[in-house]
Motif scaffolding. Structure first.
Motif, PDB file in Angstrom:
ATOM      1  N   GLY A   1       0.799  -1.224   0.000  1.00 10.78           N
ATOM      2  CA  GLY A   1       0.000   0.000   0.000  1.00 10.78           C
ATOM      3  C   GLY A   1       0.827   1.267   0.000  1.00 10.78           C
ATOM      4  O   GLY A   1       0.411   2.292  -0.552  1.00 10.78           O
ATOM      5  N   ALA A   2       1.991   1.223   0.629  1.00 11.90           N
ATOM      6  CA  ALA A   2       2.810   2.437   0.720  1.00 11.90           C
ATOM      7  C   ALA A   2       3.672   2.654  -0.514  1.00 11.90           C
ATOM      8  O   ALA A   2       4.271   3.727  -0.683  1.00 11.90           O
ATOM      9  CB  ALA A   2       3.707   2.369   1.965  1.00 11.90           C
ATOM     10  N   PHE A   3       3.749   1.647  -1.396  1.00  6.07           N
ATOM     11  CA  PHE A   3       4.675   1.744  -2.529  1.00  6.07           C
ATOM     12  C   PHE A   3       4.367   2.931  -3.435  1.00  6.07           C
ATOM     13  O   PHE A   3       5.265   3.671  -3.840  1.00  6.07           O
ATOM     14  CB  PHE A   3       4.636   0.447  -3.347  1.00  6.07           C
ATOM     15  CG  PHE A   3       5.486   0.513  -4.585  1.00  6.07           C
ATOM     16  CD1 PHE A   3       6.864   0.355  -4.515  1.00  6.07           C
ATOM     17  CD2 PHE A   3       4.900   0.755  -5.832  1.00  6.07           C
ATOM     18  CE1 PHE A   3       7.646   0.430  -5.660  1.00  6.07           C
ATOM     19  CE2 PHE A   3       5.686   0.838  -6.972  1.00  6.07           C
ATOM     20  CZ  PHE A   3       7.060   0.670  -6.884  1.00  6.07           C
ATOM     21  N   SER A   4       3.074   3.135  -3.774  1.00  3.71           N
ATOM     22  CA  SER A   4       2.718   4.212  -4.708  1.00  3.71           C
ATOM     23  C   SER A   4       3.077   5.577  -4.138  1.00  3.71           C
ATOM     24  O   SER A   4       3.583   6.454  -4.854  1.00  3.71           O
ATOM     25  CB  SER A   4       1.235   4.147  -5.063  1.00  3.71           C
ATOM     26  OG  SER A   4       0.441   4.279  -3.891  1.00  3.71           O
ATOM     27  N   SER A   5       2.835   5.775  -2.832  1.00 10.75           N
ATOM     28  CA  SER A   5       3.168   7.063  -2.201  1.00 10.75           C
ATOM     29  C   SER A   5       4.678   7.290  -2.209  1.00 10.75           C
ATOM     30  O   SER A   5       5.161   8.400  -2.491  1.00 10.75           O
ATOM     31  CB  SER A   5       2.640   7.094  -0.772  1.00 10.75           C
ATOM     32  OG  SER A   5       1.250   6.930  -0.746  1.00 10.75           O
TER      33      SER A   5
END
Length: 616
Positions: A549-553
């Motif tokens: 989930g944090a990859f895109s940010s």
């Protein structure tokens, strides 16, 4: 199964970090004080000179670390600077002016590391020291060339329009005078020249003589053109020297500043940068009487030049081709005679000119004239050095067939001279001669202080970050700290590998900044894992969702930083580029270590297991 990497991905991460460690190692070995001996003007040092230096060191009880001969240059390493300085004076006294003796700092990297391309990072002038040249462009010669070009153009134009003249000659203050045979054509020719050359001031000074003077705008334009052309050529010559992140910029109306950080051979740099060598290809005047020419009876369109043996040759004044059309040059050996030669490539215009010339002059001789400006040792009224033009016929060859943009120049004394000439021709002929009016060697003492302070700041930032991550995120903070250390190692290794990367003082600031930014991704991931656990996810699901989930940010935030660094590198100069390189590399590497590296560690500890509580 959640949170398990395949074997190949674990091996990949370990291999990448191992390679980073390997190529970071050269930075731990430091540098040796050294003396470099290079031949001047194409001369090469050989084994005999090496033996003489070894005997000289033994006679003076100077203990050297090593002596090596490579590409005609000798490098002597010492254990301390006292021996280095004393040896330089003794060697200079022994060898005289035939060789240039330079003080250098040579990397102490082991041979096994050097053999696989392992070299320490390049340091900028502000950290390592180097040499700074202040050069002055000889504008009188530049304007003189412009005047000669104008005279050639005037002859062609007047002949084409059938205006007869008795002489076109140089006047005072770079003016040109035209003496007409028919005074009644004076006003007509004056109107024609004003229309043809709007940047020239045309006026009559007698009943049959016109004077053409460069206007103020034309003089300014000629000066700017000479400076800009020389700047471009000096940049190409610095590339030939292999100096990273040089500073080459204009200073005032007629001067250029060149800063070469960590240059290994200052004499070689001075020789290449200040050289004004070029070639001219001219046809030989076979109709001229050589004996009469030596007595001063030379045809108006010809002049006498001499080869290296002192033999005279009568050449046409008008050059078939000049060095400005040369696009590439390389040294080699003639397969038939085993003598040194230079292979020359011309641009399309030059190739066409050479093709037409050789077609019209088959079986006629053509000479290669080497032109160079040298310091005469005299000064003018303003204290400036007076440059003398030296010309020498390298060879005279009969045109056996039509050729175009590729051919060879022979008649060169040594391979070293062939290599030197090819470098000068490849980098371009200077539009106007330049002379070095100031040479300043910048010592590394201030740089050492900058490095020490930068390292101190970096270490404190690293320690504070490590302690915070350990206290706040516990075991996962430990994972982040390992990734942070791997990030630093990979950054140093990559900076050492990249040929154009140079560490400057702003670059150290970029490294310190990347220390904080490298754990930023882990903070996002760890907080996302905590949030998933609070929402009732299982441990394995929380870890998986945290990283996914944090990859895109993380990607978006780091991409914008990298794009900004690319813009800084594209439009910035020296120090700004150093900051952009370290920051962009640090951020890019952190995406690998923070996402892939820490997840590999988390997978080793927690992956595929029944876990009730995370240390986060």
């Amino acid at each position: 199964m959640l949170n398990r990497y395949p074997l190949w991905k674990n091996i990949m991460v370990i291999l990448v970090i191992a390679i980073g460690v390997l190529y970071s190692l050269p930075n731990l070995y430091g540098e040796d004080p050294a003396v470099q001996i290079s031949g001047t003007r194409g001369q090469q040092a050989d084994t005999a000179v090496l033996a003489d230096i070894q005997n000289l060191l033994n006679e003076n009880n100077l203990d050297s670390k090593s002596l090596s001969l490579n590409n005609g240059s000798i490098l002597v390493r010492f254990h301390n600077t006292d021996s280095q300085l004393l040896a330089k004076d003794k060697i200079a006294e022994k060898l005289g002016n035939a060789y240039s003796i330079a003080l250098n700092l040579a990397p102490a990297t082991p041979q096994w590391l050097s053999s696989i391309g392992g070299n320490p990072m390049k340091w900028g002038l502000d950290l390592r020291g180097g040499v700074r040249f202040l050069m002055e462009v000889d504008m009188n010669t530049a304007l003189g060339k412009r005047q000669e070009q104008l005279e050639d153009s005037l002859r062609t134009e007047l002949r084409k329009e059938k205006y007869r003249y008795s002489a076109i000659r140089a006047g005072n203050s770079f003016s040109t005078e035209i003496i007409l045979l028919k005074p009644e054509e004076l006003s007509t020719v004056e109107r024609f020249l004003r229309k043809k050359h709007p940047t020239l001031d045309v006026k009559s000074i007698s009943e049959n003589t016109l004077s053409l003077q460069f206007s103020e705008a034309a003089l300014i334009e000629a000066r700017d053109h000479a400076i800009e052309q020389n700047l471009s050529i000096l940049r190409r010559r610095v590339e030939e020297l292999g100096v990273a992140e040089p500073v080459i910029q204009r200073q005032g109306a007629e001067r250029i500043v060149v800063e070469l950080p960590g240059v290994q051979d200052t004499a070689r740099a001075k020789e290449i940068l200040g050289a004004t060598a070029t070639l001219e290809f001219r046809l030989v005047n076979q109709n001229a009487n050589l004996e009469a020419a030596l007595k001063g009876l030379v045809p108006s369109d010809s002049e006498v030049k001499y080869d290296r043996s002192g033999r005279p040759v009568v050449l046409y004044k008008r050059a078939v081709l000049g060095g400005e059309h040369i696009t590439n040059a390389s040294s080699g050996v003639d397969q038939n005679t085993s003598s040194p030669q230079v292979s020359v490539n011309l641009d399309s215009e030059g190739g066409e000119i050479m093709s037409q010339t050789t077609k019209l002059n088959l079986k006629k001789p053509m000479a290669t004239l080497y032109v160079e400006y040298k310091d005469s040792g005299k000064k003018d009224d303003n204290g400036k050095s007076i440059l003398e033009k030296h010309e020498e016929v390298i060879n005279v060859a009969t045109i056996q067939g039509r050729f175009g943009s590729q051919f060879q120049i022979t008649g060169i004394d040594s391979p070293a001279e062939a290599q030197n000439l090819s470098v000068l021709l490849r980098s371009g002929a200077l539009t106007a001669p330049i002379q070095i009016v100031e040479e300043r060697t910048v010592g590394p003492s201030l740089g050492a202080q900058n490095v020490e302070q930068g390292l101190t700041a970096g270490i404190w930032g690293l320690v504070i970050t490590i302690v915070f991550m350990l206290v706040y995120y516990k075991l996962f903070g430990f994972f982040a700290n390992i990734a942070l250390m791997a990030n630093m190692v990979l950054l140093v290794g990559l900076m050492s590998l990249l040929p154009g990367a140079t560490l400057t003082m702003p670059g150290i600031a970029g490294i310190v900044l990347s220390v904080g930014m490298s754990v930023d991704a882990n903070v996002l991931i760890f907080e996302r894992i905590r949030e998933e656990i609070r929402n009732g996810r299982t441990i394995q699901q929380a870890i998986h969702e945290g990283y996914s989930g944090a990859f895109s940010s993380i990607f978006d935030a780091n991409l914008t930083t990298i794009l900004t660094s690319i813009v800084l590198y594209a439009v910035g100069t020296g120090p700004v580029k150093g900051f952009a390189i370290t920051l962009s590399l640090g951020v890019a590497i952190s995406m690998f270590t923070a996402i892939t590296g820490t997840r590999m560690l988390a997978n080793w500890v927690y992956g595929g297991k029944r876990v009730k509580k995370l240390s986060i």
